[in-house]
Design a protein around this motif. Structure first.
Motif, short mmCIF file in Angstrom:
data_model
loop_
_atom_site.label_atom_id
_atom_site.label_comp_id
_atom_site.label_asym_id
_atom_site.label_seq_id
_atom_site.Cartn_x
_atom_site.Cartn_y
_atom_site.Cartn_z
N ASP A 245 41.64 -11.51 -5.52
CA ASP A 245 41.40 -12.57 -6.51
C ASP A 245 41.98 -12.24 -7.87
OD1 ASP A 245 40.06 -13.98 -4.63
OD2 ASP A 245 38.03 -13.48 -5.35
N HIS A 246 42.03 -10.95 -8.22
CA HIS A 246 42.47 -10.55 -9.57
C HIS A 246 43.83 -9.88 -9.56
CE1 HIS A 246 38.14 -11.17 -10.04
NE2 HIS A 246 38.40 -11.39 -11.31
N ASP A 247 44.53 -9.98 -8.43
CA ASP A 247 45.89 -9.45 -8.33
C ASP A 247 45.96 -7.96 -8.69
OD1 ASP A 247 48.46 -9.86 -7.65
OD2 ASP A 247 49.13 -10.58 -9.61
N ILE A 248 45.05 -7.20 -8.13
CA ILE A 248 45.02 -5.75 -8.42
C ILE A 248 45.48 -4.98 -7.18
CG2 ILE A 248 43.50 -3.77 -8.88
CD1 ILE A 248 41.73 -5.67 -10.53
N THR A 249 46.48 -4.12 -7.38
CA THR A 249 46.88 -3.18 -6.32
C THR A 249 47.15 -1.83 -6.98
OG1 THR A 249 49.17 -3.92 -6.57
CG2 THR A 249 47.95 -4.81 -4.69
N SER A 250 47.46 -0.85 -6.17
CA SER A 250 47.78 0.47 -6.69
C SER A 250 49.27 0.52 -7.06
CB SER A 250 47.46 1.49 -5.60
OG SER A 250 48.00 2.74 -5.91
N ASP A 251 49.59 1.30 -8.10
CA ASP A 251 51.00 1.56 -8.42
C ASP A 251 51.45 2.70 -7.52
OD1 ASP A 251 50.25 -0.10 -10.51
OD2 ASP A 251 51.64 0.89 -11.91
N ILE A 252 52.45 2.45 -6.72
CA ILE A 252 52.74 3.44 -5.68
C ILE A 252 54.18 3.95 -5.71
CG2 ILE A 252 51.03 2.42 -4.13
CD1 ILE A 252 53.78 1.58 -2.53
N GLU A 253 54.36 5.09 -5.08
CA GLU A 253 55.70 5.58 -4.75
C GLU A 253 55.75 5.65 -3.23
OE1 GLU A 253 57.00 9.09 -6.92
OE2 GLU A 253 58.46 9.57 -5.35
N LEU A 254 56.58 4.79 -2.64
CA LEU A 254 56.64 4.71 -1.18
C LEU A 254 57.51 5.86 -0.65
CD1 LEU A 254 55.60 2.78 1.05
CD2 LEU A 254 57.83 1.65 0.97
N ILE A 255 56.99 6.58 0.33
CA ILE A 255 57.73 7.73 0.86
C ILE A 255 57.84 7.66 2.38
CG2 ILE A 255 57.05 9.28 -1.04
CD1 ILE A 255 54.96 10.52 0.93
N ASN A 256 58.81 8.37 2.89
CA ASN A 256 58.89 8.57 4.35
C ASN A 256 57.95 9.71 4.71
OD1 ASN A 256 60.74 6.55 4.70
ND2 ASN A 256 62.52 7.93 4.67
N ILE A 257 57.52 9.73 5.95
CA ILE A 257 56.50 10.74 6.31
C ILE A 257 57.03 12.17 6.21
CG2 ILE A 257 56.85 10.74 8.84
CD1 ILE A 257 53.54 10.61 8.69
N ASP A 258 58.33 12.35 6.37
CA ASP A 258 58.83 13.73 6.28
C ASP A 258 58.88 14.24 4.83
OD1 ASP A 258 61.00 12.36 5.32
OD2 ASP A 258 62.38 12.95 6.93
N TYR A 259 58.47 13.39 3.88
CA TYR A 259 58.41 13.82 2.47
C TYR A 259 56.99 14.26 2.09
CZ TYR A 259 59.25 13.66 -2.60
OH TYR A 259 59.39 13.99 -3.94
N VAL A 260 56.05 14.16 3.05
CA VAL A 260 54.64 14.32 2.67
C VAL A 260 54.32 15.72 2.11
CG1 VAL A 260 53.74 14.93 4.98
CG2 VAL A 260 52.29 13.70 3.35
N ASN A 261 54.98 16.75 2.61
CA ASN A 261 54.71 18.09 2.06
C ASN A 261 55.18 18.21 0.61
OD1 ASN A 261 53.48 19.43 4.42
ND2 ASN A 261 55.46 18.98 5.37
N ASN A 262 56.33 17.56 0.31
CA ASN A 262 56.80 17.52 -1.10
C ASN A 262 55.82 16.72 -1.96
OD1 ASN A 262 59.01 17.67 0.84
ND2 ASN A 262 60.32 17.89 -0.94
N ALA A 263 55.29 15.65 -1.38
CA ALA A 263 54.31 14.84 -2.12
C ALA A 263 53.10 15.69 -2.49
CB ALA A 263 53.89 13.64 -1.28
N TYR A 264 52.66 16.56 -1.58
CA TYR A 264 51.52 17.44 -1.87
C TYR A 264 51.87 18.37 -3.04
CZ TYR A 264 48.71 16.27 2.31
OH TYR A 264 47.92 15.62 3.24
N VAL A 265 53.08 18.93 -3.01
CA VAL A 265 53.50 19.85 -4.08
C VAL A 265 53.49 19.10 -5.42
CG1 VAL A 265 55.46 21.19 -4.98
CG2 VAL A 265 54.88 21.30 -2.54
N ARG A 266 54.01 17.88 -5.42
CA ARG A 266 54.05 17.11 -6.67
C ARG A 266 52.64 16.71 -7.11
NH1 ARG A 266 58.22 12.38 -6.22
NH2 ARG A 266 57.03 11.80 -8.08
N MET A 267 51.77 16.40 -6.16
CA MET A 267 50.40 16.02 -6.51
C MET A 267 49.71 17.19 -7.23
SD MET A 267 48.02 13.76 -4.04
CE MET A 267 47.84 14.90 -2.71
#
Ligand code: NAP
Ligand code: ZN
Length: 382
Positions: free
Chosen positions: A343-365
């Motif tokens: 109703d209020h047009d709210i979503t998360s601001d995201i960076e879409l990744i491929n699954i093989d990037y997930v370990n890098n995503a953890y490092v960046r997090m």
């Protein structure tokens, strides 16, 4: 049969009961159809990176919904769990509890969903559904024990639950949410955890017009707290350690921004807030933030660092401050939050990744370098 009084023998009896339960579960597991082999990403130990893995998803039971997962958010809890930082991980673990997808099968008794619907699954997949808390729609506080989406035991078979870094999931329909097609789906996924974990305490502590809200930590949870706080009409201050996030914080809904590693800025906010929501994932000084809470104000801890926190009672006492915590949200409130977002047009601001990037995503997090939620495009998992 008479019930025996508790005696030293009761530990034997308990063992026998536990054995009987285990064998009933094993029987349930083996009589249940074996299901479908499903591609996933798993951690095999606290020190191994996530890597391709196959899991068995059960065939739908009468009350189950099967989803083909389209997107899954990457929560800091996934990292804590993959590395066993809370000491409760069961390996191999497939993390992921911010799941959105399309319904691909439903059981014979399912009423809420049909094949082709968009739907979501969050942090829990079951509870006893009969205790007082469950009956109030607070399944996350189930006194019989809520079942986590991963690294938990299925109530019926005892099998280990596995999460959303996978192609498909099968869940009891009570724990599946309706998802609007009005919003970009990848940005909806993080609402299932980061969204509800911030929405629920802000509602519970009645944050709204006239409330001075401080949000600590601008990551996945923090950025949703800014959006909800602003949407509920509060005066919102971002309390961050990252100076380069100020512009984003204001765009996301903060009226003010303070750098918490600058003692002068911290001092200027002494006794200022009615409510502080602390979303920090790492060890930090809680007293510093508590001192910013004013008379009868509350600091709510939703971040769960691996090390136990330390507090000064004098700091709590000084302004009759309260310290509180909150866990995700119950089923009705999670649906309410999703509908509110539509109703209020709210979503998360995201960076879409491929699954093989997930370990890098953890490092960046871990470096606080997430703007503001990684979301895995499950089309990249084959
Ligand atoms: P995240 O995206 O990594 O964000 C955490 C933020 O905390 C960082 O971006 C950073 O923000 C700040 N931070 C990190 N280290 C810090 C430090 N040493 N001192 C001060 N600030 C620091 O994590 P998330 O996914 O939002 O999750 C946050 C926490 O909530 C995790 O512990 C997670 O397990 C927990 N969680 C709890 C629930 C619940 O039900 N209670 C549900 C989901 C998640 P700045 O750069 O702005 O300082
Ligand atoms: Zn989470």
């Amino acid at each position: 049969m008479k019930t025996k009084k508790k005696s030293p023998r009761s530990s034997k009896a308990n063992t026998a009961t536990a054995k009987a339960k285990r064998s009933a579960r094993t029987q349930a597991a083996s009589t249940e159809k074996r299901g479908t082999l499903t591609p996933a990403y798993a951690a095999q130990s606290p020190t191994t990176p996530l890597a391709p893995f196959s899991i068995q998803r059960r065939d739908v039971r009468p009350d189950d919904v099967q989803l083909e997962i389209l997107y899954c958010g990457v929560c800091h809890s996934d990292l804590h769990m993959a590395r066993n930082e809370w000491g409760q991980t069961i390996y191999p673990v497939v993390p992921g509890h911010e799941i959105v997808g399309r319904v691909s099968a439903v059981g014979t008794k399912v009423t809420k969903f049909k094949t082709g619907d968009l739907a979501g699954v969050g942090v829990m997949v079951d509870s006893d559904r009969e205790c007082a808390n469950c009956r109030k729609g607070l399944e996350q506080y189930c006194t019989g024990g809520m079942v986590g989406t991963y690294s938990a035991h299925d109530r019926r078979t005892g099998e280990i639950t596995q999460g959303g870094y996978s192609k498909r999931i099968v869940t009891h329909e009570h724990f599946v949410y309706r998802v609007s097609d009005k919003l970009p789906l990848a940005g909806v996924a993080p609402l299932l955890c980061a969204g509800i974990t911030t929405y629920s305490p802000l509602r519970h502590w009645k944050v709204g017009k006239g409330t001075k809200l401080g949000v600590v930590g601008l990551g996945g949870l923090g950025h949703m707290a800014l959006k909800f706080g602003a949407s509920f009409g509060a005066e919102v201050t971002m309390l961050s350690t990252s100076p380069d996030k100020e512009k984003d914080a204001r765009r996301l809904g903060a009226n003010k921004f303070a750098l918490t590693n600058d003692p002068a800025q911290v001092k200027s906010l002494r006794n200022y807030f009615d409510v502080i929501l602390d979303t920090v994932s790492a060890k930090h000084d809680y007293n510093k933030y508590l001192e910013m809470v004013g008379l009868d104000g509350t600091m709510i801890l939703v971040g769960i660092p691996p090390t136990p926190p330390q507090f000064e009672i004098f700091t709590l006492m000084g302004q009759r401050r309260s310290l509180a915590s909150s866990g995700i949200g119950g089923v009705p409130e999670t649906q309410e939050m999703l509908d509110y977002c539509a109703d209020h047009d709210i979503t998360s601001d995201i960076e879409l990744i491929n699954i093989d990037y997930v370990n890098n995503a953890y490092v960046r997090m871990l470096k606080s370098d997430v703007r503001y939620r990684f979301v895995i495009d499950m089309a990249s998992l084959t």
